[in-house]
Design a protein around this motif. Sequence first.
Motif, mmCIF file in Angstrom:
data_model
loop_
_atom_site.group_PDB
_atom_site.id
_atom_site.type_symbol
_atom_site.label_atom_id
_atom_site.label_comp_id
_atom_site.label_asym_id
_atom_site.label_seq_id
_atom_site.Cartn_x
_atom_site.Cartn_y
_atom_site.Cartn_z
ATOM 1 N N GLU A 23 0.831 -1.203 0.000
ATOM 2 C CA GLU A 23 0.000 0.000 0.000
ATOM 3 C C GLU A 23 0.869 1.258 0.000
ATOM 4 O O GLU A 23 1.926 1.295 0.624
ATOM 5 C CB GLU A 23 -0.914 0.020 1.223
ATOM 6 N N ARG A 24 0.372 2.271 -0.657
ATOM 7 C CA ARG A 24 1.065 3.555 -0.664
ATOM 8 C C ARG A 24 0.896 4.210 0.702
ATOM 9 O O ARG A 24 -0.223 4.262 1.236
ATOM 10 C CB ARG A 24 0.464 4.441 -1.746
ATOM 11 N N PRO A 25 1.986 4.727 1.287
ATOM 12 C CA PRO A 25 1.855 5.401 2.586
ATOM 13 C C PRO A 25 0.953 6.624 2.462
ATOM 14 O O PRO A 25 0.994 7.336 1.453
ATOM 15 C CB PRO A 25 3.283 5.821 2.924
ATOM 16 N N ASN A 26 0.154 6.879 3.476
ATOM 17 C CA ASN A 26 -0.757 8.023 3.460
ATOM 18 C C ASN A 26 -0.030 9.342 3.656
ATOM 19 O O ASN A 26 -0.389 10.346 3.069
ATOM 20 C CB ASN A 26 -1.835 7.870 4.538
ATOM 21 N N VAL A 56 9.810 2.461 -4.172
ATOM 22 C CA VAL A 56 9.389 3.605 -4.964
ATOM 23 C C VAL A 56 8.765 4.697 -4.091
ATOM 24 O O VAL A 56 8.770 5.877 -4.462
ATOM 25 C CB VAL A 56 8.432 3.176 -6.097
ATOM 26 N N TYR A 57 8.264 4.356 -2.915
ATOM 27 C CA TYR A 57 7.649 5.327 -2.020
ATOM 28 C C TYR A 57 8.642 5.972 -1.055
ATOM 29 O O TYR A 57 8.271 6.880 -0.313
ATOM 30 C CB TYR A 57 6.516 4.691 -1.219
ATOM 31 N N LEU A 58 9.876 5.511 -1.041
ATOM 32 C CA LEU A 58 10.880 6.104 -0.155
ATOM 33 C C LEU A 58 11.427 7.384 -0.780
ATOM 34 O O LEU A 58 11.600 7.454 -1.998
ATOM 35 C CB LEU A 58 12.031 5.123 0.095
ATOM 36 N N PRO A 59 11.716 8.380 0.034
ATOM 37 C CA PRO A 59 12.265 9.612 -0.526
ATOM 38 C C PRO A 59 13.698 9.409 -1.009
ATOM 39 O O PRO A 59 14.424 8.556 -0.517
ATOM 40 C CB PRO A 59 12.231 10.575 0.661
#
Length: 173
Positions: A23-26, A56-59
């Motif tokens: 899931e994509r983090p909110n 892909v969701y990590l900065p």
Amino acid sequence: LRRLEVEALRDAMLAVGGSLDRERPNDPMIVATDQASFTRATRDLEDFLLEPVRTVYLPVLRDLIPTMHATFDFPDPSQIRGIREVTTVPTQGLFMMNAPLVLRESERLGDQMAADTATPPATRIRRTYLVTIGRLPTPAEQRVAFQYLKTSERGWEALAHALIASAEFRYIL
């Protein structure tokens, strides 16, 4: 053969260990952490990469490329690159043997296999091979794994670690 890019490699490790959160983090992840820690110590960034979210969701912070990313040819975020360089260097193998993320996911997979006592060891060995490198073990590999599991206290974890650290885990056809 083609080596997995760092993002796919990290996600694969999390997936085989059973901890990948798809899931994509909110919330923006950089806001959820102490921003000052990123400028003070790279170690904090390495711990941040233990988060179970997809890579892909990590900065991406331009001045602080994590060790895993640098080891597996992540491009410099300050430059425009159409194609990533692909190297094969000893530090990649050493990373796979010693990195906290690799060790944690190996332990998780090993614990899952060890806990499934209702399933015969031969079936669990085959499942471990399938989950990690996508193929069944050869008869010789099956025998060696079975003998090793009989003599080692943390055998399932070590088997999972050996397979995750193998070149077969990092490369695809």
